[in-house]
Design an enzyme around this catalytic site. Structure first.
Site, PDB file in Angstrom:
ATOM      1  N   GLY A 534       0.836  -1.210   0.000  1.00 15.13           N
ATOM      2  CA  GLY A 534       0.000   0.000   0.000  1.00 15.13           C
ATOM      3  C   GLY A 534       0.859   1.243   0.000  1.00 15.13           C
ATOM      4  O   GLY A 534       2.082   1.157  -0.129  1.00 15.13           O
ATOM      5  N   GLY A 537       3.618   1.045   2.702  1.00 18.16           N
ATOM      6  CA  GLY A 537       4.700   0.068   2.592  1.00 18.16           C
ATOM      7  C   GLY A 537       4.107  -1.306   2.353  1.00 18.16           C
ATOM      8  O   GLY A 537       3.029  -1.425   1.785  1.00 18.16           O
ATOM      9  N   VAL A 539       2.728  -5.188   3.450  1.00 24.47           N
ATOM     10  CA  VAL A 539       2.045  -5.923   4.516  1.00 24.47           C
ATOM     11  C   VAL A 539       2.455  -7.396   4.411  1.00 24.47           C
ATOM     12  O   VAL A 539       2.394  -7.988   3.331  1.00 24.47           O
ATOM     13  CB  VAL A 539       0.513  -5.805   4.405  1.00 24.47           C
ATOM     14  N   ASP A 649     -10.818   7.699   4.747  1.00 29.76           N
ATOM     15  CA  ASP A 649     -10.253   6.960   3.622  1.00 29.76           C
ATOM     16  C   ASP A 649     -11.016   5.653   3.424  1.00 29.76           C
ATOM     17  O   ASP A 649     -10.428   4.585   3.345  1.00 29.76           O
ATOM     18  CB  ASP A 649      -8.753   6.723   3.869  1.00 29.76           C
TER      19      ASP A 649
END
Ligand SMILES: *[C@@H]1O[C@H](CO)[C@@H](O)[C@H](O)[C@H]1NC(C)=O
Ligand SMILES: *[C@@H]1O[C@H](CO)[C@@H](O)[C@H](O)[C@H]1NC(C)=O
Ligand SMILES: *[C@@H]1O[C@H](CO)[C@@H](O)[C@H](O)[C@H]1NC(C)=O
Length: 839
Positions: A534, A537, A539, A649
């Site tokens: 994402g 960074g 996951v 978001d």
């Protein structure tokens, strides 16, 4: 035309309007008797802005207009507050001076407006300019483009308060910065507004009985906040056309105190020594205090933090007005500025002599660093009745240095404001495709434009050149209190940056992992463990304690993005526990790493079950159940916690699914807390993901929970149609899912664009309820959108219609609260599964 369409229209019309537009200059000027000058630079006639203020052409005030030219902007960014004065600019290729007559001895505001975009064939990143007014250097080597990007603002306003020249002349000189090759200068608007002399010598904090001399000094406004209140438009100010912002974005840590508004019975009375022009009534009739609990108050400071330019003296003005108490020694507190005591035992009633009477106090401080901290703490030494503090308004002004300079270096690039849509690489348009959609020149321009079409941003992320001078953002729109601590700092200074900034509550509620535990659990961050990528960074899937499966989100150490989001997420999630919110297990911050550990969500993101994957399609009932779960999570955020929390978001990649297909809302990095007492919105920079952004939020930069409702409406359409919110590769009218779906809905052909897997398999009544709900969610005005509680009820109803079309069990109510009450009663024990840890 909806604003989305309008937005795209501008971008595409760009292709057609490459030629610069030159205006014929007709000569009209303000008459010399006019007290103020409001100039739209490059305009040919008078014109009104959206606030109803009239802007006049500037040409007659320019002593050597031959050195300049007039160009129009190609693109009207949708978040520009008004076309006037931003769509035309005066461009200077050499030194030019405006000569303006002002009353002798009169102090005045000088406001300069800049919209960084392409004018003619000029590259916005090539503009570097100096502004000198009456011998004061106001700007030097100023890049509107760098500043706009760093602040994530489309237009920039710089406000100065200048001392009168003896002659009564005001000379404002614009010139391209000498040191920059081929630079040009420009300006869109200039305001010169006479003001009363509101500055008096102020005590210098930390130096006994020393006062800063203000009479011969010029000031630049750094912040102007209506503490505990709302954004105040220039036209609602008391004649001086100042803009006052909400203070909450500047509050440090999660300790927000409480806000309140004057009771109707309180009539605010300006005393004879406080002019109405000091601050409007709306500033004094709202306030923030620490809260009702003395034990809590005594253990914290109500703190605001500002990013400033180092090595200047600042004047900090506190506006007070007691709205609640009436007697001396009821509420007494200490005022700290930059960790030094500015005032001990402040007592508003003692100063003002009565409730409802405004009073203000100035303190000056020399700042050697780039932060300015303002803190209030209850005073105990006078044994007041309450341990509490109060503040109604706050202004911060930078004073010129001894050489008459106010200019500071350009801000350093901040992390990308608008999160990249995490579309898989293979679906991103290639560079050449992108060029076909967005003119290359734009990429150096305003952020709002450069990221128009969502995906593009993924690879325009390469760092743009700053001037190498780390410095503050010399502007004063809301910035996040903590946003100045960049990741690069945290890497050099090792660990503990984050935990020192975490509130003790948050730090106590979640587990602190060591880096070696995390490395062990992820096979040393093996690529084979990666389950997602994402904006933040990667996951990873991991194991902790040798058995528990977790998701580990690791911020990219080289990205500057993150510390704020990292802290926000810990603060939010450590306090919230709900069946439909992702649970945070803990975090790790060692060696500059910022790592978050969550419950593992076996079924990944909602998006990957909708399109662009080879997973089996979800049934309509499954989709409804997932939407209902996510709506419940959001409803809880909006109403269930102590504060209203706005997610900001909401999108299909932030709705995760566990092994039992239970939907969980995730990614709180951008969330904001709004006090649920009196504040109805949070005014802030626009953040979020393109395609999901509430057009009203975009226009007014004021956030309410209805912005989440809008984004959720986009999610509903996405679930129904199984396509991205924005797909720039489609024909223009189809690019935006919302616009396209609403268009089809109006034509009665929405069925044609729904996911082929669903066609003919949905009960028409269920479908109708669903689409009606989605449509209401994306209403242009927040007021017209339903609450999350309503949305939830309607989705439940749609599910009932799908399950048992003959006898839907739910009764419809008009009143939103009633509906919600009914709905919770019917859905039984489900809601019992959450506990709010914050009370
Ligand atoms: C409040 O701020 C002052 C000045 O920076 C500091 O000395 C004090 O320790 C702080 N108090 C708390 C409870 O954080
Ligand atoms: C105004 O008068 C009051 C009462 O005499 C005093 O306490 C206050 O400091 C004065 N000035 C301002 C700016 O409020
Ligand atoms: C600001 O500049 C003026 C003129 O150069 C000077 O007299 C004054 O002392 C300066 N102010 C400060 C705070 O240094």
């Amino acid at each position: 035309m909806s604003s989305n369409t309008r937005f795209l229209f501008f971008i595409f019309s760009l292709l057609l309007t490459l030629n610069s537009v030159f205006h014929i200059v007709s000569q009209t000027t303000p008459s010399d008797s006019d007290a103020s000058y409001i100039l739209a630079c490059g305009a040919s006639t008078d014109a009104e802005d959206t606030d109803g203020r009239t802007w006049k052409p500037d040409s007659q005030l320019l002593s050597n207009s031959g050195n300049s030219m007039i160009l129009s902007a190609h693109v009207q960014d949708p978040s520009l507050p008004s076309t006037i004065p931003y769509m035309t600019a005066r461009i200077f290729t050499s030194t030019s001076t405006y000569k303006i007559l002002v009353a002798k001895g009169q102090r005045f505001w000088l406001r300069l407006h800049f919209y960084s975009t392409s004018y003619g064939t000029l590259d916005p990143s090539k503009s570097y300019l100096d502004v000198i007014a009456n011998g004061f250097t106001l700007l030097h080597n100023f890049s509107a483009s760098i500043t706009a990007q760093a602040l994530t603002q489309v237009s920039i306003m710089k406000e100065f308060s200048l001392v009168p020249a003896q002659s009564g002349d005001l000379d404002i000189t614009f010139k391209p910065t000498l040191e920059q090759k081929d630079a040009y200068a420009f300006v869109n608007g200039i305001e010169v507004i006479p003001m009363p002399d509101i500055f008096k010598p102020a005590p210098l904090v930390g130096y006994n009985d020393q006062f800063v001399e203000v009479e011969s000094s010029s000031f630049q406004t750094i912040a102007r906040l209506n503490v505990g209140g709302q954004f105040i438009l220039p036209t609602d100010d008391s004649g001086l056309t100042r803009t006052w912002y909400d203070d909450s974005p500047y509050i440090f840590s999660a300790a927000f105190g409480v806000t309140y508004k004057a009771d109707k019975s309180i009539k605010i009375q300006y005393p004879s020594n406080v002019s109405k022009e000091i601050a409007p009534l709306d500033v004094y009739n709202t306030a923030r205090s620490m809260g009702p609990n003395a034990n809590i108050n005594i253990n914290y400071n109500l703190t605001w933090v500002f990013q400033i330019d180092a090595k200047f003296t600042y004047l900090v003005r506190f506006h007070f007005c007691e709205l609640d108490l009436e007697k001396v020694n009821q509420r007494v507190f200490n005022i700290f500025v930059n960790n030094q005591t500015a005032k001990e035992n402040a007592d508003v009633i003692e100063w003002a002599e009565s409730q409802g009477v405004p009073v203000y106090k100035d303190y000056a401080v020399y700042a050697s660093d780039e932060d300015l901290w303002v803190a209030l703490h209850p005073s105990v030494s006078t044994k007041p009745q309450y341990y509490d503090a109060i503040l109604n308004g706050l202004e911060i002004f930078k004073m010129n240095d001894t050489r008459g300079n106010l200019a500071a270096p350009n801000p350093v690039q901040s992390p990308m404001p608008i999160q990249a849509d995490d579309a898989p690489k293979k679906f991103r348009p290639s560079r050449s495709e992108r060029a076909a959609h967005v003119i290359g020149g734009i990429s150096g321009g305003v952020v709002g434009c450069a990221v128009v079409a969502g995906f593009f941003i993924c690879f325009t992320k390469e760092k743009r050149k700053g001037d190498g001078n780390p410095s503050s953002r010399g502007n004063w729109l809301p910035l996040y209190g903590r946003s100045h601590t960049s990741t690069s700092n945290s890497t050099t200074s090792g660990k503990s940056i984050a935990s020192s900034q975490l509130s003790s509550v948050a730090a106590g509620l979640c587990r602190h992992f060591s880096l070696s535990e995390i490395k062990h659990g992820t096979k040393n961050f093996s690529e084979s463990q990666v389950i997602g990528v994402g904006g933040f960074g990667k996951v990873y899937e991991g194991l902790i304690d040798g058995k528990t499966k977790v998701a580990i989100k690791r911020s990219n150490p080289s990205s500057e993005q993150g510390l704020d989001e990292f802290l926000t997420e810990i603060e939010m999630l450590s306090r919230l526990r709900h069946k439909h919110l992702v649970s945070l297990i803990g975090f790790c911050e060692e060696d500059g790493e910022m790592i978050l550990v969550y419950d593992y969500m076996a079924n990944g993101t909602l998006r990957e079950h909708l399109y662009r994957s080879n997973k089996p399609a979800l049934s309509w009932q499954q989709r409804l159940a997932i939407c209902i779960g996510a709506a419940r999570g959001l409803h809880y955020l909006h109403t269930g916690a102590r504060y209203t929390i706005i997610h900001r978001d909401v999108k299909t990649t932030n709705i995760l699914l566990d092994e039992k297909w239970v939907a969980k809302v995730s990614d709180f990095g951008l969330s904001k807390i709004g006090s649920n007492l009196h504040q109805t919105h949070v005014s802030t920079m626009v953040k979020g993901s393109f395609g999901y952004l509430d057009p009203e939020y975009f226009r007014r930069q004021q956030l309410t929970e209805k912005s989440d409702v809008y984004s959720f409406g986009v999610v509903l359409f996405e679930v129904l149609c199984a396509r991205p919110a924005l797909n720039p590769l489609l024909p223009m009218e189809q690019v935006s899912l919302v616009d396209w779906a609403l268009h089809c809905q109006r034509k009665g052909i929405l069925e044609d664009i729904i996911d082929p897997h669903l066609k003919g398999k949905i009960n028409p009544l269920s479908l109708r309820k669903f689409t009606e709900t989605a449509e209401k969610c994306v209403a242009d005005q927040g007021l017209d959108r339903p609450t999350m509680g309503d949305v939830l009820w309607n989705l439940e109803f749609s599910l009932q219609l799908e399950k048992t079309p003959e006898q839907p069990k739910m009764v419809s109510y008009n009143n939103a609260d009633d509906t919600y009450a009914t709905y919770t009663a019917m859905s039984g024990t489900d809601e019992d599964s959450f506990v709010s840890l914050e009370k």
